[in-house]
Design an enzyme around this catalytic site. Sequence first.
Site, PDB file in Angstrom:
ATOM      1  N   CYS A  35     -65.499  63.329  39.123  1.00  0.00           N
ATOM      2  CA  CYS A  35     -64.151  62.521  39.289  1.00  0.00           C
ATOM      3  C   CYS A  35     -64.184  61.156  38.885  1.00  0.00           C
ATOM      4  CB  CYS A  35     -63.814  62.567  41.132  1.00  0.00           C
ATOM      5  SG  CYS A  35     -63.569  64.165  41.591  1.00  0.00           S
ATOM      6  N   HIS A  87     -58.377  57.306  42.154  1.00  0.00           N
ATOM      7  CA  HIS A  87     -58.613  58.759  42.011  1.00  0.00           C
ATOM      8  C   HIS A  87     -58.028  59.240  43.173  1.00  0.00           C
ATOM      9  CE1 HIS A  87     -60.477  62.557  41.770  1.00  0.00           C
ATOM     10  NE2 HIS A  87     -61.241  62.117  42.858  1.00  0.00           N
ATOM     11  N   ASN A 110     -56.455  67.222  43.929  1.00  0.00           N
ATOM     12  CA  ASN A 110     -57.462  66.538  43.408  1.00  0.00           C
ATOM     13  C   ASN A 110     -57.705  67.369  42.006  1.00  0.00           C
ATOM     14  OD1 ASN A 110     -59.950  65.525  42.451  1.00  0.00           O
ATOM     15  ND2 ASN A 110     -60.894  65.402  44.258  1.00  0.00           N
TER      16      ASN A 110
END
Length: 330
Positions: free
Chosen positions: A116, A256, A286
Amino acid sequence: MSNIKACISGIGSYLPPDILSNSDLEKMVDTNDHWITTRTGIKTRHILKGEGLGTSHMGTKAVQQLLEKTNTDPNEIELIICATVTADMVFPDNANTIADKVGLKKAYGFDVNAACSGFLYSINIASKFIESGTHKKVIVVGTDKMSSIIDYTDRATCVIFGDGAGAVLLEANTEGYGIQDSILKGDGSGREFLHMKAGGSVKPATVETVANKEHFVYQDGKPVFKRAVSGMSSTIKDILKRNELTKDDISWVVPHQANKRIIDSVAHMLDFPMEKVMVNIEKYGNTTAATLPLCLYDYENQLKKGDKIILTAFGGGFTWGSVLINWAYD
Ligand code: UT7
């Protein structure tokens, strides 16, 4: 030190058309809209469907849109960096595949696997090529088909992730705009909490690894959550301090998008008002390496030349960090 900075001069994105909603998931696993919404903030995610379509398909679309939007001749691109954990194949890399599909005839490329934090790591790497004066135009694309590594019978992970891609063009700038500073961190001991058990060189694919569902994301959510909040908050604090800035100097924080509660906690710890924090997790979930460029894409109209923005991420590895940008265009 060089007075050349690497500025983002355009953003492209691609989201596959199929949508997986919380009510769809309620029919697949023992979950409900209330749990997903209150525990993660997610309502829908986009899922890439279609025979033979992998991560490079989405990355290609995002890069094509970026080139059109910025009126850039593909032959001007010298380097393309692809952040991903779900490349089309274990090898070759996705960056060169995307370059081929888009027609970046003069570019070379490579992939960055930092989960990520992949986009954050990649724009930092790209900025060094530009600041050194050796490269003038570099594309960074974050693209992940998380649905290819998610077990849709595991309620703890299948509600979180989605597919998507975002791409930015980085160009040389001598007027002070662009990436000002980066603080990037890693801690390999975190791998036990977030990984894929098989398919690598330690445990190549076998009939047993497939039967044991070892080719999917494994996550122990709670420790990852805690480390994500502390990792993003501390690197934001550090980058502010190092650049003699306070939170009031910052126009936007771009976090994020892993969990709305993580984002809220980071904002709360730093006393950032939520109006200054980019959030689109409710729509996409996500998307791993794509969350940051997808945020920038969605908020592009609200960004102004001279805005100071901080991008921050945390992901598998563990990897994390923050990047400070002096935004280059209205
Ligand atoms: O992007 C890379 C980095 N990743 C992250 O930053 C993710 C960090 N972690 C998280 O976001 C959260 O830990 C999760 C969203 C993954 C999980 O939320 P949580 O509040 O930590 O839940 P939990 O895992 O502690 O589970 C609490 C309960 C459990 O039930 P019991 O044992 O209390 O009866 C779970 O079985 O919630 C249950 N549960 C669910 N219930 C309904 C877990 N998933 C679900 C679900 N629907 N989808």
